[in-house]
Structure formats: structure tokens, C-alpha cells
Design an enzyme around this catalytic site. Structure first.
Site, mmCIF file in Angstrom:
data_model
loop_
_atom_site.group_PDB
_atom_site.id
_atom_site.type_symbol
_atom_site.label_atom_id
_atom_site.label_comp_id
_atom_site.label_asym_id
_atom_site.label_seq_id
_atom_site.Cartn_x
_atom_site.Cartn_y
_atom_site.Cartn_z
ATOM 1 N N LYS A 52 0.708 -1.232 0.001
ATOM 2 C CA LYS A 52 0.082 0.075 0.104
ATOM 3 C C LYS A 52 0.902 1.155 -0.020
ATOM 4 O O LYS A 52 0.590 2.108 -0.780
ATOM 5 C CB LYS A 52 -1.009 -0.068 1.276
ATOM 6 C CG LYS A 52 -2.120 -1.059 0.982
ATOM 7 C CD LYS A 52 -2.889 -1.531 2.108
ATOM 8 C CE LYS A 52 -3.932 -2.497 2.017
ATOM 9 N NZ LYS A 52 -4.465 -2.903 2.949
ATOM 10 N N GLN A 96 -5.049 -2.096 9.441
ATOM 11 C CA GLN A 96 -4.705 -3.250 8.622
ATOM 12 C C GLN A 96 -5.512 -4.492 9.364
ATOM 13 O O GLN A 96 -5.076 -4.621 10.532
ATOM 14 C CB GLN A 96 -3.292 -3.606 8.308
ATOM 15 C CG GLN A 96 -2.960 -4.708 7.647
ATOM 16 C CD GLN A 96 -3.542 -4.689 6.277
ATOM 17 O OE1 GLN A 96 -3.354 -3.788 5.579
ATOM 18 N NE2 GLN A 96 -4.001 -5.933 5.757
ATOM 19 N N ASP A 119 -11.381 1.979 3.133
ATOM 20 C CA ASP A 119 -11.651 0.542 3.020
ATOM 21 C C ASP A 119 -13.112 0.101 2.483
ATOM 22 O O ASP A 119 -13.280 -0.848 2.264
ATOM 23 C CB ASP A 119 -11.213 -0.346 4.140
ATOM 24 C CG ASP A 119 -9.752 -0.937 4.091
ATOM 25 O OD1 ASP A 119 -9.407 -1.378 2.908
ATOM 26 O OD2 ASP A 119 -9.566 -1.084 5.014
#
Ligand code: NAD
Length: 279
Positions: A52, A96, A119
Site C-alpha cells: 500500500k 490493517q 476500505d
């Protein structure tokens, strides 16, 4: 001949388009910033977080890394999120997953401001998707839609079958196909006659988490087959949920593993970050 859907190429195109947008925004004095929080040092998470960061660097998005120890408490993590929610220079926040067991994942997801939820996991984002309002969409299913559109595969009016009903893939995938006017069926572990249902599909999206389970006997000739699965087989080779060798000859179009859906997830995360910066 079967159309092989090249996710590597399409994700690169998307990243290049985003890079151009980000460069233009920078020229106007606006810098987009993504904060990535990793709790502990699970090796797989470290690889994902690293990828990322690399994508951010390529596109020109500033990335802030919060690498906090495994023992971080839920309160401490909520404190970091709160600080980032209130920081106007931060546009996207990503924690995460999975987080260590002593932290309630749902509480963490709910704490991220929906306007920074790149997300697309916050209940407000999921709700917005289901009632057709603007909001961030989970990256992997959003990537599948891009693969279909950019490969000129029509969704409207088609029989779409999704295998899997997880919150991050199956459910949002189904909502997105519906939004594109597909006729959508969702299959899961309790579905009866899975083969028969799958054989109806013009577009079959497989997110089942079982290596090479879906072989040619599940697929209608000429169907588009999208394989979301990713596994390492007994020879340490990457494979998907679809038995590619058996399905490819009869499919109209198919995504390979690797190089299909996989690279799209990060491209769509970057897309969400840019959108967050434009809001
Ligand atoms: P999950 O385990 O949360 O969900 C699997 C779903 O498949 C469940 O809803 C279950 O009901 C269904 N299922 C399981 N066995 C079944 C059976 N025998 N018949 C019918 N349905 C069955 O998995 P997930 O998080 O949705 O991920 C699915 C796959 O996609 C995994 O292989 C995962 O590694 C992969 N994945 C890839 C990406 C990517 O970026 N490419 C992102 C997320 C997940």
C-alpha cells in the site's frame, strides 16, 4: 477464443490515471494523505501494508505509517483513530486487519469517520452502497466491476452469480452487480444445487476461499468467470478458487491468478483515497 482479463494491465492503467489526477491536485496545492495503522507485526500484514505504501509513493499520495506494538490497547488504537479523524490533512484512514484478538475489530471499523473510510467497511459505507447513496466501496469488489467494465463485458440484464457472502467480498460484490443492473444470485455454504445455480451464470464471481474448487462442471460455456480467491497450493504456487486449467477452455472470459483480481484491490484503494481527497 477465451478472453484473458489482465488485472495487472488494468490496475496499472487505473494507477496511471490516478497519478495524473494527484499531480494536478498537487499543482493546486492539495496533497492527498492516507494514514495506515498496523498493530503488531504479522508477516502477511507487513507485506500488504508495504504494498500500500509503495502504491501511494507511485501515485504521489502521502502515506503516514502508524506501526504500533501488538500490546497496544483498544483505547490507544481508538485514540489514534480519533486524532486522525480530526486531522484535516489526513484524507483516508486504514487499519490493517486482522487486529490482535484483544481488540474488537467491529469497534475499530465503526470508529473511522465514514468520510475517511477508504476500505469501505464502515456500516455507513455499506448502508450507502445498499441504498444507492454515495460512499466508499470495498476495494476488491469495486476492482471486479472495473475489470468487467474495462474489458467491455456488459453487466446490465445478465445473470450474475456470486459464490460467497462475506462482508468484504461477496455481499458488496452482489450489491455492485445489482447497481449495474445485473440479475444477481448469491450462493454460500448452505446453497443447495450449487452447480446448477452456477451454470445459469453469464457472469460468475467466485469468492469462496477454497483452492481450485470451481471446475468446468460449474460453468456455462461462454460465461465470464472472475476468480477472487488466492491461495498457495501444495507446490507453493499461487492459485485461485477456480480450477483455471479446466475452466479456461470453456469460459468466454476469465481472470487468472495471479494477475487477475489481486492487483485491482490496491488500485481501488488508491482510487478511494483520491476520492476522499476530493470530498
Ligand atoms: P470468507 O471465508 O470470509 O467467505 C467465503 C464465503 O464462501 C462464505 O460466505 C461461505 O458461505 C462461502 N462458501 C464456503 N464454502 C462454500 C461452499 N462449499 N459452497 C458455497 N459457498 C461456500 O472469504 P472472503 O474473505 O470473502 O475471501 C474469499 C476468497 O477471496 C479467499 O480465497 C480470499 O483469500 C480471497 N480474497 C482475495 C482478495 C484479493 O485482493 N484478491 C481480497 C479478499 C479476499
Amino acid at each position: 477464443m477465451t478472453q484473458i482479463i489482465d488485472g495487472k494491465l488494468i490496475s496499472q492503467q487505473i494507477k496511471d490515471e490516478l497519478k495524473e489526477k494527484v499531480t494536478a491536485l498537487k499543482a493546486e496545492g492539495k496533497e492527498i494523505c492516507l494514514a495506515v495503522i498496523q498493530v503488531g507485526n504479522d508477516p502477511a500484514s507487513t507485506v500488504y501494508v508495504g504494498n500500500k505504501k509503495k502504491a501511494c509513493e507511485y501515485i504521489g499520495i502521502k502515506s503516514l505509517a502508524y506501526e504500533v506494538p501488538e500490546e497496544t490497547t483498544e483505547e490507544e488504537l481508538l485514540g489514534i483513530i480519533d486524532k486522525l479523524n480530526n486531522d484535516d490533512s489526513v484524507h483516508g484512514i486504514l487499519v490493517q486487519l486482522p487486529v490482535p484478538k484483544h481488540i474488537n475489530e467491529e469497534k475499530i471499523i465503526n470508529a473511522i469517520s465514514p468520510s475517511k473510510d477508504v476500505d469501505g467497511f464502515h456500516p455507513a459505507s455499506v448502508g450507502a452502497l445498499s441504498i444507492g447513496q454515495k460512499g466508499f466501496v470495498s476495494c476488491t469488489p469495486a476492482g471486479v466491476i472495473q475489470l468487467l467494465k474495462r474489458s467491455n463485458i456488459e453487466i446490465s440484464g445478465k445473470e450474475c452469480v456470486v459464490i460467497g457472502r462475506s462482508n468484504i467480498v461477496g455481499k458488496p460484490m452482489s450489491m455492485l452487480l445489482l447497481r449495474e443492473n445485473g440479475t444477481v444470485t448469491i450462493c454460500h455454504s448452505r446453497t443447495k444445487d450449487l452447480k446448477e445455480v452456477c451454470k445459469r451464470a453469464d457472469i460468475l464471481v467466485v469468492a469462496i476461499g477454497k483452492p481450485r474448487m470451481i471446475d468446468a462442471s460449474y460453468v456455462k460455456e461462454g460465461a465470464t468467470v472472475i476468480d477472487v480467491g488466492i491461495h498457495r497450493d501444495e507446490n507453493n504456487k499461487l492459485c485461485g478458487d477456480v480450477d483455471y486449467a479446466s475452466v479456461e477452455p470453456i469460459a468466454g472470459a476469465i481472470t487468472p491468478v495471479p494477475g487477475g483480481v489481486g492487483p485491482m484491490t490496491i488500485a481501488m484503494l488508491m482510487n478511494n483515497c483520491v476520492e476522499a481527497g476530493l470530498n
